[in-house]
Design a protein around this motif. Structure first.
Motif, mmCIF file in Angstrom:
data_model
loop_
_atom_site.group_PDB
_atom_site.id
_atom_site.type_symbol
_atom_site.label_atom_id
_atom_site.label_comp_id
_atom_site.label_asym_id
_atom_site.label_seq_id
_atom_site.Cartn_x
_atom_site.Cartn_y
_atom_site.Cartn_z
ATOM 1 N N HIS A 51 0.852 -1.178 -0.151
ATOM 2 C CA HIS A 51 -0.099 -0.073 -0.030
ATOM 3 C C HIS A 51 0.968 1.176 0.153
ATOM 4 O O HIS A 51 2.163 1.196 -0.029
ATOM 5 C CB HIS A 51 -1.077 0.226 1.251
ATOM 6 C CG HIS A 51 -1.792 -1.156 1.437
ATOM 7 N ND1 HIS A 51 -3.016 -1.346 0.783
ATOM 8 C CD2 HIS A 51 -1.521 -2.394 2.233
ATOM 9 C CE1 HIS A 51 -3.462 -2.556 1.168
ATOM 10 N NE2 HIS A 51 -2.604 -3.217 1.977
ATOM 11 N N CYS A 82 -4.722 5.484 -0.008
ATOM 12 C CA CYS A 82 -3.745 4.851 -0.315
ATOM 13 C C CYS A 82 -3.592 5.176 -1.581
ATOM 14 O O CYS A 82 -4.510 5.424 -2.595
ATOM 15 C CB CYS A 82 -4.482 3.234 -0.384
ATOM 16 S SG CYS A 82 -3.165 1.982 -0.934
ATOM 17 N N GLU A 111 -1.292 3.197 -3.816
ATOM 18 C CA GLU A 111 -0.702 2.248 -4.563
ATOM 19 C C GLU A 111 -1.759 1.455 -5.047
ATOM 20 O O GLU A 111 -2.333 0.757 -3.946
ATOM 21 C CB GLU A 111 0.575 1.677 -3.703
ATOM 22 C CG GLU A 111 1.089 0.389 -4.349
ATOM 23 C CD GLU A 111 2.253 1.001 -5.233
ATOM 24 O OE1 GLU A 111 2.841 1.773 -4.932
ATOM 25 O OE2 GLU A 111 2.364 0.004 -6.328
ATOM 26 N N TYR A 112 -2.098 0.982 -6.170
ATOM 27 C CA TYR A 112 -3.336 -0.090 -6.160
ATOM 28 C C TYR A 112 -3.072 -1.329 -5.813
ATOM 29 O O TYR A 112 -1.914 -2.042 -5.975
ATOM 30 C CB TYR A 112 -3.391 -0.272 -8.014
ATOM 31 C CG TYR A 112 -4.561 -1.047 -8.319
ATOM 32 C CD1 TYR A 112 -5.921 -0.825 -7.915
ATOM 33 C CD2 TYR A 112 -4.216 -2.370 -8.428
ATOM 34 C CE1 TYR A 112 -6.793 -1.526 -8.073
ATOM 35 C CE2 TYR A 112 -5.471 -3.064 -8.777
ATOM 36 C CZ TYR A 112 -6.814 -2.759 -8.779
ATOM 37 O OH TYR A 112 -7.887 -3.529 -8.807
ATOM 38 N N CYS A 113 -3.901 -1.682 -4.862
ATOM 39 C CA CYS A 113 -3.890 -2.726 -3.826
ATOM 40 C C CYS A 113 -5.164 -3.749 -4.074
ATOM 41 O O CYS A 113 -5.286 -4.654 -3.055
ATOM 42 C CB CYS A 113 -3.556 -2.481 -2.477
ATOM 43 S SG CYS A 113 -5.006 -1.262 -1.903
ATOM 44 N N HIS A 173 -9.191 -0.626 -3.299
ATOM 45 C CA HIS A 173 -8.192 0.494 -3.298
ATOM 46 C C HIS A 173 -8.676 1.667 -2.969
ATOM 47 O O HIS A 173 -8.007 2.362 -2.045
ATOM 48 C CB HIS A 173 -7.327 0.225 -4.410
ATOM 49 C CG HIS A 173 -6.419 1.481 -4.617
ATOM 50 N ND1 HIS A 173 -5.416 1.838 -3.898
ATOM 51 C CD2 HIS A 173 -6.488 2.604 -5.545
ATOM 52 C CE1 HIS A 173 -4.928 2.970 -4.297
ATOM 53 N NE2 HIS A 173 -5.375 3.399 -5.338
ATOM 54 N N MET A 180 -9.752 2.820 0.402
ATOM 55 C CA MET A 180 -8.711 3.252 1.665
ATOM 56 C C MET A 180 -8.409 4.629 1.765
ATOM 57 O O MET A 180 -7.309 5.102 1.914
ATOM 58 C CB MET A 180 -7.376 2.497 1.360
ATOM 59 C CG MET A 180 -7.322 0.982 1.515
ATOM 60 S SD MET A 180 -5.761 0.015 1.315
ATOM 61 C CE MET A 180 -4.915 0.776 2.733
#
Ligand code: CUA
Length: 341
Positions: free
Chosen positions: A162, A197, A199-201, A205, A208
């Motif tokens: 993340h 967040c 960062e693609y998670c 995503h 977040m």
């Protein structure tokens, strides 16, 4: 050329001054001590790019028009070499790039080293939320910090990569499973700012996203932390009671059933309250039909009436050791036990 450059730098200086702490076309509001220096670097690079673009494209268009082929005009030979020109177009860009590197590198180092007195908050990223843990062990889903004090976030992830981003503070750092990363900032503007967040998670995503709440000062922050840490006050009474039962040592002697451990299980008194049954005492006190007042007295001053069969046990008095919400919770929870039996 040099006139243009001077003019450009003056323009740059004026525009920089006009970028206050508020939201601009390019940036959200500034809410941390380093936000301004980050913007300075951004605008420096931005204006160097704008000016270069205008100069290069302008000259291209101008020359293309001026030296276009025209009837009756013959093409003339162009020069193949010009030392002055070549040195100029090498030195100026080199100087500009060196400045960019220097301010960028210095800023990078400052952002890597948190001051010693920084307040530390532990951050856990997981699919798909954030958990912020304060030094007293309290955990929240929103980040709360005091203004005008350096704060260090010590971060890790329980699953995938993340990245924590607080745009108003201009800080961003990857959050990695199996290791710790950190970042620090000093918020200088009380308020509520986005934290998300970046960062693609996975599927959620975009879920977040949460808030960073900057409290007026250390005292206001501490007040929030104390209040928020009182979980019991935020729970429904029955849950607050169960929580208190488990955390305050009641389990050592009392079961939640009708069985005895060192003392009678709470199921016994719960049934008596529900059905109008009576309780008998060791010391000859007349039997009574228990109610909320009896429970309260038995918690706060247990030796006022010793229950038949419990003579050998001395329960500690909880007077002054429980908060009102904990006492009320315990009473509600004990009363609820009968229905569950
Ligand atoms: Cu976590 Cu994207």
């Amino acid at each position: 050329m040099s006139l243009l450059l001077t003019h450009g730098l003056n323009l740059l200086a004026t525009l920089q001054e006009s970028t206050g702490a508020d939201k601009t076309f390019w940036f959200p509001e500034q809410a941390s001590t380093i936000a301004e220096s980050i913007e300075d670097v951004f605008y420096f690079i931005y204006w160097v790019s704008v000016i270069s673009f205008v100069l290069v494209i302008g000259a291209t268009v101008l020359f293309a028009w001026r030296y276009r082929s025209q009837e009756g005009k013959r093409a003339i030979k162009t020069s193949t070499h010009d030392n002055t020109l070549e040195v100029t177009w090498t030195l100026i860009p080199t100087a500009l790039v060196a400045v960019m590197f220097w301010v960028g590198f210095k800023g990078f180092l400052d952002l890597r080293s948190a001051p010693e007195n920084a307040y530390e908050v532990q951050v856990t990223g997981f699919q798909w939320a954030w958990a912020f843990t304060y030094p007293n062990g309290f955990e929240s889903n929103e980040l709360h910090v005091p203004a005008d004090r350096p704060v260090r976030l010590l971060m890790t992830s329980t699953d995938v990569l993340h990245s924590l981003f607080i745009p108003a503070f201009r800080v961003k750092q990857d959050v990695v499973p199996g290791r710790y990363t950190s970042l620090w900032f000093e918020a200088n503007r009380p308020g509520v700012f986005d934290l998300f967040c970046t960062e693609y998670c996975g599927t959620s995503h975009s879920g977040m996203i949460t808030k960073t709440v900057v409290h007026e000062d250390q005292a206001a922050f501490e007040a929030w932390l104390t209040e928020a840490s009182n979980v019991v006050d935020t729970l429904p009474p029955i849950e607050a009671g169960l929580y208190t039962y488990e955390k305050k040592g009641c389990t050592q002697c009392h079961l939640p059933t009708k069985e005895w451990k060192l003392a009678p299980g709470f199921g016994i008194v719960s049934e008596a309250i529900a059905t109008g049954g009576s309780v008998e005492f060791e010391d000859g006190t007349a039997p009574l039909v228990p109610d909320e007042n009896y429970l309260r007295e038995s918690i706060l001053n247990p030796n006022a009436k010793i229950r038949a069969g419990a003579a050998g046990q001395r329960m500690p008095a909880y007077q002054g050791r429980l908060k009102e919400s904990e006492i009320n919770g315990l009473i509600a929870w004990i009363k609820s036990l009968h229905a569950a039996q």
